[in-house]
Scaffold this active site. Structure first.
Site, PDB file in Angstrom:
ATOM      1  N   ASP A 107       0.748  -1.104   0.076  1.00 24.94           N
ATOM      2  CA  ASP A 107      -0.086   0.034   0.141  1.00 24.94           C
ATOM      3  C   ASP A 107       0.895   1.210  -0.088  1.00 24.94           C
ATOM      4  O   ASP A 107       2.060   1.063   0.276  1.00 24.94           O
ATOM      5  CB  ASP A 107      -0.671   0.070   1.195  1.00 24.94           C
ATOM      6  CG  ASP A 107      -1.825  -1.040   1.279  1.00 24.94           C
ATOM      7  OD1 ASP A 107      -2.124  -1.756   0.063  1.00 24.94           O
ATOM      8  OD2 ASP A 107      -2.315  -1.676   2.311  1.00 24.94           O
TER       9      ASP A 107
HETATM   10  N1  URA Z   1      -1.468  -5.844   3.938  1.00 19.91           N
HETATM   11  C1  URA Z   1      -1.494  -4.688   4.030  1.00 19.91           C
HETATM   12  O1  URA Z   1      -2.833  -4.486   4.662  1.00 19.91           O
HETATM   13  N2  URA Z   1      -1.220  -3.533   3.277  1.00 19.91           N
HETATM   14  C2  URA Z   1       0.103  -4.001   2.663  1.00 19.91           C
HETATM   15  O2  URA Z   1       0.798  -3.023   2.064  1.00 19.91           O
HETATM   16  C3  URA Z   1       0.409  -5.368   2.587  1.00 19.91           C
HETATM   17  C4  URA Z   1      -0.121  -6.184   3.132  1.00 19.91           C
END
Ligand code: URA
Length: 241
Positions: A107
């Site tokens: 993310d």
């Molecule tokens: N899980 C999440 O919630 N965000 C990420 O960036 C990776 C795994």
């Protein structure tokens, strides 16, 4: 020993530009091969341990690009971003020419270990959920993590889009507010959703490990480094088929 390849093809394969442009670089005396000025772009060159120098910059030859990158916050793992800058803007443009992709995305606000490659088979092998590669995330929570929440994560939580429970394969409490959690799949904000499902939240998310590969301690945020054959072997040994 790898088969020798023409210098023009080598430069092209590394992302220095079109074949014509690569040839022009040689004839403009802008290319050195292992420290020696190149004279002929058709010359066949051995690629083992090859170091090029193009326009004054050294460049290690790698047939395929396998990189470890320490992702900073507020960058998107996409070539076409919507709201933030792209992680690819932090890499030399040669890699973009080579068509590198992230091996699974993080993310925009998640930090830490990201693998990047131009080897489609490797990307597929590392990202297919069937391969069960563990990924370790350090999760910082606003509320202290309780033992009950950790047990729920280990026993499996059901998220609304999937009837199958999602499990943490390991949880290690590093402090009251920091948990190191291993999961085998991380798509669609999985960690954040698992944490919400057990009644806590994610204030900070940082990936430290993929399979047997741990982020190098000296890799600063926003920096990348090549992965070498022994590290790639470690990664492929992490794949459980
Ligand atoms: N899980 C999440 O919630 N965000 C990420 O960036 C990776 C795994």
């Amino acid at each position: 020993m790898a088969k020798p390849i023409s210098l023009e093809k080598i430069l092209f394969s590394q992302g220095f530009g079109t074949r014509r442009y690569c040839s022009d670089l040689v004839y403009a005396d802008l290319v050195k091969v292992n420290g020696v000025l190149a004279e002929d772009s058709d010359e066949k060159i051995a690629t083992d341990n090859l170091v090029l120098n193009v326009e004054g910059q050294d460049w290690e030859y790698h047939e395929k690009a396998y990189l470890a990158f320490n992702k900073p916050p507020h960058y998107e793992c996409s070539h076409k971003t919507t709201h933030h800058s792209s992680v690819y803007s932090l890499l030399p443009s040669l890699f973009i020419e080579r068509g590198v992709q992230c091996v699974g995305r993080l993310d925009y606000d998640t930090t830490g270990l990201l693998l990047i490659s131009d080897d489609g088979q490797f990307i597929h092998k590392m990202t297919t959920p069937k391969k069960n590669i563990g990924k370790v995330y350090e999760i910082t929570t606003p509320e202290p993590m309780t033992q009950k929440q950790i047990e729920c994560l280990l026993n499996g939580v059901v998220l609304e889009d999937d009837p199958k429970p999602c499990y943490a394969t390991a949880c290690l409490q590093l402090s009251e507010h920091v948990l190191a959690m291993t999961i085998v799949e991380g798509r669609c904000h999985k960690v954040k959703r698992m944490m919400a499902a057990v009644g806590n939240h994610v204030a900070g998310l940082h990936r430290t490990e993929i399979g047997a590969y741990r982020m190098p301690a000296d890799l600063a945020e926003g920096e990348w480094r090549w992965l070498y054959p022994d590290e790639l072997k470690q990664l492929s040994q992490s794949v459980v088929s």
